[in-house]
Design a protein around this motif. Structure first.
Motif, PDB file in Angstrom:
ATOM      1  N   MET A  92       0.747  -1.115  -0.046  1.00 17.85           N
ATOM      2  CA  MET A  92      -0.082   0.065   0.062  1.00 17.85           C
ATOM      3  C   MET A  92       0.985   1.352   0.031  1.00 17.85           C
ATOM      4  N   THR A  93       0.754   2.161  -1.000  1.00 17.15           N
ATOM      5  CA  THR A  93       1.776   3.420  -1.119  1.00 17.15           C
ATOM      6  C   THR A  93       0.814   4.255  -0.333  1.00 17.15           C
ATOM      7  N   ASP A  94      -0.483   4.025  -0.028  1.00 14.99           N
ATOM      8  CA  ASP A  94      -1.194   5.288   0.661  1.00 14.99           C
ATOM      9  C   ASP A  94      -1.989   4.263   1.790  1.00 14.99           C
ATOM     10  N   THR A  95      -1.789   4.585   2.809  1.00 11.77           N
ATOM     11  CA  THR A  95      -2.605   3.963   4.018  1.00 11.77           C
ATOM     12  C   THR A  95      -3.457   4.892   4.751  1.00 11.77           C
ATOM     13  N   GLY A  96      -3.801   5.907   4.114  1.00 11.19           N
ATOM     14  CA  GLY A  96      -4.817   6.946   4.470  1.00 11.19           C
ATOM     15  C   GLY A  96      -6.233   6.111   4.589  1.00 11.19           C
ATOM     16  N   TYR A  97      -7.200   6.875   5.161  1.00 14.97           N
ATOM     17  CA  TYR A  97      -8.490   6.212   5.410  1.00 14.97           C
ATOM     18  C   TYR A  97      -9.104   5.844   4.196  1.00 14.97           C
ATOM     19  N   GLU A 113     -14.552  12.680   0.629  1.00 16.52           N
ATOM     20  CA  GLU A 113     -13.485  13.609   1.386  1.00 16.52           C
ATOM     21  C   GLU A 113     -13.423  14.789   0.936  1.00 16.52           C
ATOM     22  N   ILE A 114     -13.499  15.812   2.131  1.00 14.89           N
ATOM     23  CA  ILE A 114     -13.549  17.158   1.705  1.00 14.89           C
ATOM     24  C   ILE A 114     -12.549  17.954   2.361  1.00 14.89           C
ATOM     25  N   CYS A 115     -12.245  19.212   1.622  1.00 14.04           N
ATOM     26  CA  CYS A 115     -11.114  20.175   2.409  1.00 14.04           C
ATOM     27  C   CYS A 115     -11.659  21.451   2.627  1.00 14.04           C
ATOM     28  N   LEU A 122      -9.870  13.552   9.474  1.00  9.15           N
ATOM     29  CA  LEU A 122      -8.765  12.529   8.931  1.00  9.15           C
ATOM     30  C   LEU A 122      -7.626  12.810   9.624  1.00  9.15           C
ATOM     31  N   HIS A 123      -6.650  11.722   9.218  1.00 11.79           N
ATOM     32  CA  HIS A 123      -5.407  11.642   9.834  1.00 11.79           C
ATOM     33  C   HIS A 123      -5.112  11.898  11.288  1.00 11.79           C
ATOM     34  N   LEU A 124      -6.072  11.427  12.072  1.00 15.69           N
ATOM     35  CA  LEU A 124      -5.903  11.336  13.434  1.00 15.69           C
ATOM     36  C   LEU A 124      -6.028   9.809  13.960  1.00 15.69           C
ATOM     37  N   LEU A 125      -5.068   9.444  14.927  1.00 13.58           N
ATOM     38  CA  LEU A 125      -4.944   8.153  15.229  1.00 13.58           C
ATOM     39  C   LEU A 125      -6.164   7.641  15.765  1.00 13.58           C
ATOM     40  N   ALA A 168      -7.604  19.794  11.046  1.00 15.08           N
ATOM     41  CA  ALA A 168      -7.101  18.912  10.073  1.00 15.08           C
ATOM     42  C   ALA A 168      -7.169  19.077   8.916  1.00 15.08           C
ATOM     43  N   SER A 169      -6.189  18.356   8.059  1.00 19.88           N
ATOM     44  CA  SER A 169      -5.928  18.722   6.527  1.00 19.88           C
ATOM     45  C   SER A 169      -7.364  18.391   5.674  1.00 19.88           C
ATOM     46  N   SER A 170      -7.916  17.386   6.313  1.00 17.42           N
ATOM     47  CA  SER A 170      -9.104  17.134   5.262  1.00 17.42           C
ATOM     48  C   SER A 170     -10.198  16.436   6.274  1.00 17.42           C
TER      49      SER A 170
END
Length: 707
Positions: free
Chosen positions: A481-486, A505-507, A528-531, A562-564
């Protein structure tokens, strides 16, 4: 492919290098044992000073023997280990037992020396046990290369402890158990635990394989070998009480301990996992034989009410049912007993034994003949009459002789029945109890040992875990997996068939409003991007409409920046059961699946089950049915039943993806919402595997096998 260990267990000749007359040296103990069977094969003793050792002429070197040798025991200082092994190979040795210590257990340099020697041995087509081992023995081939003698029997012991073998020898004796083989595992630089399990499975004289292991090397390969053995494997595993050193990045990581992993591997492989040498003895006393119970229904039989109640409690604590016997069986029992006897279950003689000791045998025979009984647990005074207790005359007295006759009748009844009988007696060493032991009826002094022994011979009909054990091979590795994001994790699972709610996904606020206008509420907003999003206040639930969604976005973004964000349709949690499905990758056993009650209270409730991943749908359903909260799945207090088959299928899909991704340390869906029709995955997380540092890698590999 399984290795040929015949040169190890039945060599054409033996040489002990380091043989000594000094009782303080291990070379003395092994040489003394080796000389017990000089008629079986040539035994050569080697001591660099020559002369005689134990009354036999000693060669100054292997070369000086003047003929090829089959197996060489190396008990020399570490400084001359390599040259001794090299000389053994030059003299034609096809097997080496290395007692010499000071290698992988000392650090990286020792590990490098150990590996180099093992590679040289394999290149020569030989096999090596050790280094840092305490020898081997095979009673069936009269090969005695350990410091102590072991009684002949049907148990092969593969152990990382020599003293444990001595303790088991003592505890085996009352049960008529003995050893077919003993192998001290040592550092497993060449011959591994897996190799030995596979060879003992083929060894006709071995009826059961007992293992004491502090480290498994390739734990998954051990589980597969045990599952394929076709005979009982009993494991005493040390160091299972604490979690492996790691930084838990998910609920799965936080909840999965080393004890869970070993227990899951053993259950899946059909291995009996025990905690103490005493428990190992109880289990082996039961499994060295062919009788198996085909269900949970146990008849408790006693000659005293107190013993019966305690035994019934012990049986139920071990997972058995102690149901009331039917009227027909009670009528058959009544024909052999008197008025005060209890017939329901427990069956209590209530003094009838002294009136007629043969009533013991009559009751056992009646219970074994009953279709509603799967096994019999006998408890109490039986044995006391022939033990000369209370002045009743002992084996030569009238009651003693009658009890011996009853024991012989019980033995005949058990031999004629496929059902097991296990006994607890106040007098386990009495002649009548020994008669039963000789017939394959385990007799114990403690009721908890008897209940555990009975537990070991149960095969549950219709239970997935009770069928033929097998460990599925791991799937071929998937592309990393090159991207392990949500969203990347969601996409991977969705491709495997896992359903998720509609989302985006929105910004920014414009994208948020666009999603809300195209979808009916209520909504969920996730930063997103929070543990752990919930713990950080990064999840807003049940947002009724666009304005509520926007307000939640503004408040959350002001706090967390958060970034997104993910905006999703809100599932109806009241109509389903929240589950957790996680996979944690263990360095020894590979991917381990965890299934349980999910949501925000996962770690608080801890209602989870474990298995080697990937998990089939059938196994997943059995795991779900085994949870403490399993009743929720079938609907309680007006709630509808959920689609358990769909939940099991989703578990199969999730664990299959996780098992294929060797680059992922932890994979988790929490919650997986099980609904009356289908499932919805409401959150997903993938945690990349962090490569070990060079020092951590060296430490990890010290106990790993070479192949």
């Amino acid at each position: 492919m399984s290795r040929d260990l015949a040169p190890l267990f039945d060599p054409v000749s033996v040489a002990v290098v380091g043989a000594s007359d000094d009782p303080a040296k291990y070379g003395h103990a092994i040489a003394s044992q080796a000389l017990r069977a000089p008629h079986r094969r040539p035994i050569h003793l080697v001591n660099r000073r020559g002369g005689t050792v134990l009354g036999q002429a000693a060669a100054t070197s292997l070369t000086a023997i003047g003929e090829p040798v089959g197996l060489v025991v190396v008990s020399v200082p570490a400084a001359v280990y390599e040259e001794t092994v090299e000389e053994a190979l030059a003299c034609g040795a096809s097997a080496i037992v290395a007692v010499t210590a000071g290698f992988a257990e000392t650090g990286a340099d020792g590990l490098a020396r150990q590996r180099a020697v093992a590679e040289r041995v394999r290149a020569a087509g030989a096999v090596l046990v050790g280094p840092n081992c305490l020898g081997i023995a095979d009673n069936t081939t009269e090969l005695y290369l350990a410091s102590d003698a072991f009684d002949l029997g049907g148990v092969a012991l593969l152990s990382q402890s020599g003293n444990l073998a001595l303790e088991l020898q003592l505890s085996f004796a009352p049960h008529g158990l003995g050893f077919s083989r003993f192998v001290s595992l040592g550092n497993q630089s060449d011959v591994t635990l897996v190799d030995l399990v596979e060879d003992c499975a083929r060894h006709e004289a071995t009826q059961a394989i007992a293992v004491y292991a502090e480290d498994f090397g390739d734990g998954r390969a051990f589980a597969a070998a045990a599952a394929a053995a076709g005979k009982a494997v009993v494991l005493l595993s040390a160091g299972r009480g604490s979690a492996a050193a790691r930084s838990a990045a998910s609920h799965t990581g936080a909840l999965t301990t080393s004890s869970d992993i070993v227990a899951a591997a053993c259950r899946d492989a059909g291995v009996e996992l025990v905690r103490t040498p005493r428990e190992m003895t109880a289990v082996l006393a039961a499994v060295v034989g062919s009788r198996r119970a085909r269900g949970r229904r146990v008849a408790v039989f006693t000659d005293g009410g107190g013993h019966g109640v305690v035994a019934a409690d012990a049986a139920e604590a071990a997972g058995f049912d102690v149901p009331e016997l039917g009227a027909q069986v009670q009528n058959r029992l009544a024909a052999h007993l008197w008025g005060p006897s209890a017939l329901g279950n427990p069956v209590d003689l209530a003094g009838m034994g002294e009136q007629d000791p043969m009533s013991y045998a009559n009751v056992v025979r009646t219970l074994l003949d009953a279709d509603e009984v799967d096994a019999v647990l006998m408890t109490g005074y039986f044995g006391g009459y022939s033990a000369d207790s209370g002045g009743l005359g002992g084996a030569q007295g009238s009651l003693g002789a009658a009890e011996l006759a009853a024991a012989d009748s019980i033995a005949r009844a058990v031999r004629a029945s496929p059902k097991p009988v296990v006994a607890q007696s106040m007098y386990p060493d009495a002649p009548s109890c020994q008669t039963m032991q000789a017939a394959g009826i385990p007799v114990f002094a403690a009721i908890e040992d008897a209940a555990r022994a009975l537990q070991a011979v149960v095969v549950m009909v219709g239970d997935v875990a009770g069928g033929a054990a097998a460990i599925d091979p791991l799937p071929e590795p998937a592309a990393p997996m090159t991207d392990t994001g949500y969203y990347a994790t969601r996409a991977l699972l969705a491709e495997a068939g896992v359903r998720f709610p509609a989302s985006a996904e929105i910004c920014d606020e414009d994208a948020l409003r666009s999603f809300a206008r195209g979808t009916s509420g209520p909504f969920v907003l996730k930063a997103l991007h929070l543990l752990h999003k919930s713990d950080a206040g990064g999840v807003a639930l049940n947002l009724a409409d666009e304005e509520a969604l926007v307000a939640a976005y503004r408040e959350t973004h002001a706090r967390l920046t958060a970034s997104s964000y993910s905006v999703e349709e809100m599932a109806d949690l009241g109509g389903g059961v929240e589950l957790i499905v996680g996979v944690n990758r263990d360095p020894r056993f590979g991917p381990i699946a965890m299934v349980g009650l999910g949501g925000v209270f996962t770690e608080v409730l801890g209602d989870v089950a474990f298995a080697l991943a990937p998990v089939s749908a059938a196994r997943a359903e059995a795991m779900l049915r085994g949870l403490r909260c399993a009743a929720l799945l079938d609907g309680v207090r007006g709630r509808p039943a959920v689609d358990v088959a769909a939940a099991a299928k989703a578990i199969e899909q999730i664990t299959g993806v996780a098992a294929a991704h060797h680059d992922i340390a932890e994979f988790e869906v929490n919650p997986l919402l099980a609904l009356p029709s289908g499932t919805l995955a409401l959150d997903a997380r993938a945690v990349p595997l962090v490569p070990l540092s060079p020092s951590e890698q060296a430490l990890s590999e010290q106990a790993l096998p070479e192949h």
